[in-house]
Design an enzyme around this catalytic site. Structure first.
Site, short mmCIF file in Angstrom:
data_model
loop_
_atom_site.label_atom_id
_atom_site.label_comp_id
_atom_site.label_asym_id
_atom_site.label_seq_id
_atom_site.Cartn_x
_atom_site.Cartn_y
_atom_site.Cartn_z
CB CYS A 1 -0.84 0.10 1.13
SG CYS A 1 -0.20 -0.25 2.89
CG HIS B 1 -4.26 0.57 4.69
ND1 HIS B 1 -3.54 -0.37 3.67
CD2 HIS B 1 -5.09 1.10 4.11
CE1 HIS B 1 -4.14 -0.48 2.52
NE2 HIS B 1 -5.14 0.86 2.73
#
Length: 487
Positions: A133, A437
């Protein structure tokens, strides 16, 4: 066929906040929640399933048709009612009219059908290949910087090689010590795959393979720091393009308005300029004064981004009984970066006049602003045993960031020439750099999108403003756009 009902069935303006989350092809029927064959009504923007699922799109039209007929009985001279008869297939983006019972090929005078089609099908997500990510957020951000991404997408074709790599386009990468892969080529192909609208998600596995070969520190599938990755990526793209310009058989020439002048080379410690330094490159003046003898030392440092501390007074956590901490703004971080600072005992400056290390002050000035200003907020700090995250919200403007006050010679700049507008934001969700994330927000053709790996959703300016930014990308303003006067 040419449908005569478009103008009376299409709502005047499409509000992106009314669209469901997720990619259009995955939207669910408002009645049965099926995500097979979704169709969106162009009157009310409500999603229903097609006639070969449960037919709720057609039922929606029929229900509104009955409603309009009953209304006409008491109002004989009323104008034609909107019948909710025109809808769009959320997978193929074709348009169908239930009153005509045909697919529609024409558009309104304002081109509203095509505008909606472009609005829905433009963005493409990036698949997560295993904690990638950090890479996806940076790639999506860079893809929204039009001048930068257009340069790579419009690079000339490279001659095919023979042997084991036959059929693959290659650039020489001697500067990286491996000529079997090309970071520039894989980066170009990835950018070309975004914003085409022919797929909901693209897998950047070839680019990730090139990164593994060229940048060993990013091998494996552990979470990485997005800012560190961005710096490595830009540096290696710059070096590969440099080599191409300095003797490769297929030199890379500037396109799309990018001009690599001799002055751009000053923004680079590595010699010849490239599109990376031409767009992201700026120059800092580092001014150090000895507090004992008053000797002044000046040094000019090129930069591709500025790393800004979040001032300590905004990091304090208060109890419920205590007064709330004032909101930290991006200007607070910029002032902290450029304010006069006395160096502590661990950073004593070696004074050539005193011939020893002395107490001194340091101050930064910006001598040259870049076309794209990249601001990194330093949210991760090392303690004795671990790296903590500063979770403080930093307020930032979407339009009209004025950098004139941080210039070395602001009087030489024209009024309004140092204004920047936000184009992308990288956000870290979680508590630590090795976990959590990354997602990104990007502005494309006047609309804001949220990029969460393979999922891309339309969003709005208010949502972007509330984000706890980690990296901000501002583009130099070229036209007159209203500024955010609150900051």
């Amino acid at each position: 066929m040419e449908c005569p009902h478009l103008s009376s069935n299409i709502s005047g303006a499409f509000d992106s906040s009314r669209f469901p989350n997720g990619t259009p092809s995955s939207w669910c029927c408002n009645v049965c929640r099926s995500n097979k064959s979704p169709w969106i009504c162009l009157t009310c923007l409500v999603v229903h399933c097609g006639r070969y699922v449960n037919g709720h799109a057609k039922k929606h039209f029929e229900e509104n048709q009955v409603l309009c007929v009953s209304q006409r009985k008491g109002e004989k001279h009323e104008k034609e009612k909107i019948h909710h008869s025109v809808c769009m297939d959320c997978s193929s983006y074709s348009v169908f009219c239930y009153r005509c019972d045909e697919f529609v090929v024409n558009d309104t005078k304002l081109g509203q059908v095509q505008k909606l089609r472009e609005h829905l099908q433009s963005a493409t997500g990036l698949r997560n290949l295993g904690n990638t990510c950090f890479m996806n957020a940076i790639l999506q951000s860079l893809s929204n910087i039009e001048q930068f991404s257009c340069y790579f997408k419009e690079l000339p074709a490279v001659a095919l090689r023979s042997g084991k790599t036959a059929g693959r386009r290659m650039y020489h990468t001697r500067s990286q010590g491996d000529n079997s892969v090309s970071l520039v080529e894989e980066f170009r192909k990835t950018l070309c795959s975004l914003w085409q609208g022919n797929q909901t998600a693209f897998s950047p596995d070839s680019l990730f393979y090139a990164i593994w070969k060229i940048m060993p520190s990013f091998r494996g599938y552990q979470q990485q720091d997005a800012h560190e990755f961005m710096r490595y990526l830009l540096d290696h793209l710059h070096r590969e393009l440099q080599y191409s310009r300095n003797g490769a058989s297929h030199p890379v020439s500037p396109q799309d308005g990018v001009r690599l002048s001799s002055t751009d080379g000053k923004c680079c410690t590595n010699g010849t300029a490239s599109v990376v330094t031409s767009i992201f490159g700026g120059i800092l003046q580092n001014e150090v004064n000895c507090l004992i003898c008053g000797t002044e030392s000046r040094k000019f440092d090129p930069f591709l981004d500025l790393s800004l501390d979040i001032p300590s007074q905004f990091r304090q956590k208060r109890n419920k009984d205590q007064e709330p901490v004032p909101t930290c703004t991006l200007r607070d971080c910029l002032h902290s970066f450029t304010d006069l600072e006395e160096l502590d005992d661990t950073e004593l400056y070696y004074c050539h006049k005193c011939k020893k290390r002395q107490k001194s002050t340091k101050k930064f000035w910006i001598q040259k602003l870049p076309k794209v200003l990249c601001l990194h907020l330093k949210r991760f700090h090392w303690t004795a045993f671990l790296r903590n995250k500063v979770d403080t919200y930093v307020e930032f403007p979407l339009k009209g960031l004025d950098m004139r006050g941080y210039l070395l010679e602001p009087e030489k700049s024209l009024p309004g020439s140092c204004l920047y507008d936000l184009v992308a934001v990288v956000v870290h969700h979680g508590s630590g750099v090795g976990s959590g994330h990354y997602t990104a927000y990007g502005s494309h053709e006047g609309h804001w999108y949220h990029f969460n790996d393979s999922t891309v959703t339309l969003t709005n300016e208010d949502t972007v403003r509330k984000a706890k930014a980690y990296i901000l990308f501002y583009v130099e303003r070229t036209g007159q756009v209203p500024s955010d006067t609150s900051l």
